[in-house]
Design a protein around this motif. Structure first.
Motif, PDB file in Angstrom:
ATOM      1  N   TYR A 173       0.780  -1.113   0.148  1.00  0.00           N
ATOM      2  CA  TYR A 173      -0.053  -0.068   0.042  1.00  0.00           C
ATOM      3  C   TYR A 173       0.943   1.355   0.137  1.00  0.00           C
ATOM      4  O   TYR A 173       1.931   1.290   0.848  1.00  0.00           O
ATOM      5  CB  TYR A 173      -0.846  -0.209   1.189  1.00  0.00           C
ATOM      6  CG  TYR A 173      -2.044   1.248   1.146  1.00  0.00           C
ATOM      7  CD1 TYR A 173      -3.175   0.890   0.598  1.00  0.00           C
ATOM      8  CD2 TYR A 173      -1.598   2.356   2.101  1.00  0.00           C
ATOM      9  CE1 TYR A 173      -3.987   2.092   0.549  1.00  0.00           C
ATOM     10  CE2 TYR A 173      -2.427   3.393   2.027  1.00  0.00           C
ATOM     11  CZ  TYR A 173      -3.789   3.159   1.174  1.00  0.00           C
ATOM     12  OH  TYR A 173      -4.629   4.571   1.093  1.00  0.00           O
ATOM     13  N   GLY A 174       0.578   2.367  -0.823  1.00  0.00           N
ATOM     14  CA  GLY A 174       1.102   3.427  -0.997  1.00  0.00           C
ATOM     15  C   GLY A 174       2.496   3.495  -2.181  1.00  0.00           C
ATOM     16  O   GLY A 174       3.201   4.511  -2.165  1.00  0.00           O
ATOM     17  N   GLY A 175       2.705   2.255  -2.646  1.00  0.00           N
ATOM     18  CA  GLY A 175       3.642   2.047  -3.466  1.00  0.00           C
ATOM     19  C   GLY A 175       3.110   2.028  -5.199  1.00  0.00           C
ATOM     20  O   GLY A 175       1.963   1.738  -5.225  1.00  0.00           O
ATOM     21  N   LYS A 176       4.059   2.386  -5.759  1.00  0.00           N
ATOM     22  CA  LYS A 176       3.563   2.401  -7.256  1.00  0.00           C
ATOM     23  C   LYS A 176       3.786   1.058  -8.019  1.00  0.00           C
ATOM     24  O   LYS A 176       3.150   1.149  -9.299  1.00  0.00           O
ATOM     25  CB  LYS A 176       4.234   3.688  -8.061  1.00  0.00           C
ATOM     26  CG  LYS A 176       6.046   3.205  -8.051  1.00  0.00           C
ATOM     27  CD  LYS A 176       6.699   4.485  -9.044  1.00  0.00           C
ATOM     28  CE  LYS A 176       7.990   4.164  -8.813  1.00  0.00           C
ATOM     29  NZ  LYS A 176       8.712   5.177  -9.482  1.00  0.00           N
ATOM     30  N   LEU A 177       4.418   0.291  -7.621  1.00  0.00           N
ATOM     31  CA  LEU A 177       4.835  -1.041  -8.117  1.00  0.00           C
ATOM     32  C   LEU A 177       3.686  -2.037  -7.937  1.00  0.00           C
ATOM     33  O   LEU A 177       2.998  -2.273  -6.919  1.00  0.00           O
ATOM     34  CB  LEU A 177       5.822  -1.700  -7.895  1.00  0.00           C
ATOM     35  CG  LEU A 177       7.294  -1.073  -7.913  1.00  0.00           C
ATOM     36  CD1 LEU A 177       8.671  -1.802  -7.521  1.00  0.00           C
ATOM     37  CD2 LEU A 177       7.389  -0.641  -9.438  1.00  0.00           C
ATOM     38  N   ALA A 178       2.959  -2.562  -9.077  1.00  0.00           N
ATOM     39  CA  ALA A 178       2.094  -3.408  -9.276  1.00  0.00           C
ATOM     40  C   ALA A 178       2.218  -4.865  -8.659  1.00  0.00           C
ATOM     41  O   ALA A 178       1.493  -5.489  -7.937  1.00  0.00           O
ATOM     42  CB  ALA A 178       1.217  -3.593 -10.599  1.00  0.00           C
ATOM     43  N   GLY A 179       3.597  -5.248  -8.770  1.00  0.00           N
ATOM     44  CA  GLY A 179       3.905  -6.599  -8.529  1.00  0.00           C
ATOM     45  C   GLY A 179       3.251  -7.561  -9.345  1.00  0.00           C
ATOM     46  O   GLY A 179       2.589  -7.477 -10.324  1.00  0.00           O
ATOM     47  N   PRO A 180       3.632  -8.931  -8.892  1.00  0.00           N
ATOM     48  CA  PRO A 180       4.483  -9.275  -7.750  1.00  0.00           C
ATOM     49  C   PRO A 180       5.831  -8.973  -8.070  1.00  0.00           C
ATOM     50  O   PRO A 180       6.308  -9.145  -8.953  1.00  0.00           O
ATOM     51  CB  PRO A 180       4.391 -10.820  -7.713  1.00  0.00           C
ATOM     52  CG  PRO A 180       2.953 -11.188  -8.544  1.00  0.00           C
ATOM     53  CD  PRO A 180       3.049 -10.010  -9.654  1.00  0.00           C
ATOM     54  N   VAL A 181       6.570  -8.498  -6.993  1.00  0.00           N
ATOM     55  CA  VAL A 181       7.936  -8.036  -6.884  1.00  0.00           C
ATOM     56  C   VAL A 181       8.515  -8.307  -5.523  1.00  0.00           C
ATOM     57  O   VAL A 181       7.863  -7.945  -4.627  1.00  0.00           O
ATOM     58  CB  VAL A 181       8.080  -6.575  -7.552  1.00  0.00           C
ATOM     59  CG1 VAL A 181       7.381  -5.534  -6.378  1.00  0.00           C
ATOM     60  CG2 VAL A 181       9.603  -6.380  -7.702  1.00  0.00           C
ATOM     61  N   ARG A 182       9.532  -8.774  -5.644  1.00  0.00           N
ATOM     62  CA  ARG A 182      10.261  -8.904  -4.194  1.00  0.00           C
ATOM     63  C   ARG A 182      10.893  -7.570  -3.657  1.00  0.00           C
ATOM     64  O   ARG A 182      11.829  -7.056  -4.810  1.00  0.00           O
ATOM     65  CB  ARG A 182      11.387 -10.159  -4.291  1.00  0.00           C
ATOM     66  CG  ARG A 182      12.177 -10.413  -3.175  1.00  0.00           C
ATOM     67  CD  ARG A 182      12.899 -11.760  -2.793  1.00  0.00           C
ATOM     68  NE  ARG A 182      13.719 -11.585  -1.682  1.00  0.00           N
ATOM     69  CZ  ARG A 182      14.498 -12.675  -1.374  1.00  0.00           C
ATOM     70  NH1 ARG A 182      14.611 -13.673  -2.301  1.00  0.00           N
ATOM     71  NH2 ARG A 182      15.162 -12.707  -0.104  1.00  0.00           N
TER      72      ARG A 182
END
Length: 332
Positions: free
Chosen positions: A86-95
């Motif tokens: 939450y609050g981040g711009k990356l959608a993921g999945p990402v480590r």
């Protein structure tokens, strides 16, 4: 949660706003029930431990997830954590990579979690969990996942702040509840009760209750004891942070609050630092806020970290071991 918790969410508030907002709460509750009924829980190939709560913000989910991850690792397991980011711009999945990701990328909570165990973020929580399993996880800790209906879980832990409980007992936006208390309790297997019970709480039935405390990092407590501080925070319930500083022996000469998860600009931090200097105080914030400060400003602001300690850690270990071994279904 976009802002700090409003005072009318607290039990005993005389504000008329909860009554006026009840129609919106009914719509919120309807949407949540429809989401639950229309979402099929997905198995991801490893046992999932959900860490969640029933109220918006400030219950202690992230410290609990960190504590459970550390306990599982000590038991010989290989846990990895899954967060929405939450609050981040990356959608993921990402480590999460602490050497290159910032709170703008993955959110503030994911950075704290990644310091304790391998952590993945993703709006699609089952996909992030499968990525963690593919990377070697033998169990998954799903942070803030009690209302994540798409993720099947082996164990569901509900975190409750003993000093706040469930507020005025109403659903968002009239109160802090994400869902009715009885419905949320029905899907949990055990509870983590943080701090003493200073507000009325419902009967938890036969579910295990693990008492815990949020304690200041010892080195931080020694460093801040006796100091005059300007305390600032952008978290769900910042008053908890201010009280913690007072309890460890710091003199809080001024406080400032900001929206939960909001980034800090260099100008904002400089104003706080300058104000603290004029008050012969030092600026202090939380670990969650610290990761949202501009990198060059972090050395100008002190931090009070907290750690969750269980009153009966062996009992917690025994419970985790038995639940991960026996294959029981969460909520049973």
């Amino acid at each position: 949660m976009a802002k700090t918790a409003p005072h009318f969410w607290q039990a005993g508030s005389t504000s008329p706003l909860p009554r006026l907002l009840r129609p919106l709460s009914a719509l919120y509750g309807l949407g949540n029930r429809l989401n639950q009924r229309m979402t099929a829980a997905q198995e991801i190939g490893a046992p999932v431990i959900s860490i969640g709560n029933l109220v918006a913000g400030g219950a202690g989910k992230t410290p609990t997830a960190i504590a459970i991850a550390l306990r599982l690792a000590a038991l010989g397991r290989h846990p990895q954590i899954v967060s929405r980011g939450y609050g981040g711009k990356l959608a993921g999945p990402v480590r999460v990579d602490l050497t290159r990701h910032t709170s703008t990328d993955v959110g503030d909570e994911a950075l704290l979690l990644a310091a304790a165990a391998p952590t993945w973020i993703g709006g699609n929580r089952p996909a992030a969990a499968r990525a963690a399993v593919a990377a070697g996880a033998d169990c998954i800790i799903a942070d803030d996942a009690h209302q994540t209906y798409a993720l099947a879980r082996r164990l569901s832990l509900l975190v409750v702040d003993g000093g706040y409980g469930f507020g005025n007992g109403l659903q968002l936006p009239a109160g802090p509840l994400r869902e009715p208390i009885e419905e949320g309790l029905a899907r949990c297997d055990a509870l983590v009760l943080i701090g003493p019970r200073s507000v009325p709480l419902p009967d938890f039935g036969r579910r295990p209750v693990f008492a815990a405390t949020l304690d200041p990092n010892p080195a931080d407590a020694v460093r801040l004891r006796g100091r005059s501080v300007l305390a600032f925070a952008g978290i769900g319930r910042p008053e908890k942070f201010f009280t913690s500083l007072q309890q460890l022996g710091a003199t809080v000469v001024q406080t400032a609050t900001f929206p939960d998860h909001a980034p800090y600009s260099p100008d904002t931090v400089m104003r706080l630092v300058e104000t603290a200097h004029k008050l012969n105080a030092i600026p202090v914030t939380t670990a969650k806020d610290q990761v949202r400060l501009p990198a060059k400003a972090r050395q100008m602001v002190d931090v009070l970290r907290v750690v969750l300690n269980f009153a009966e850690p062996q009992r917690v270990d025994d419970y985790l071991r038995s639940r991960l071994h026996d294959g029981a279904t969460a909520g049973a």
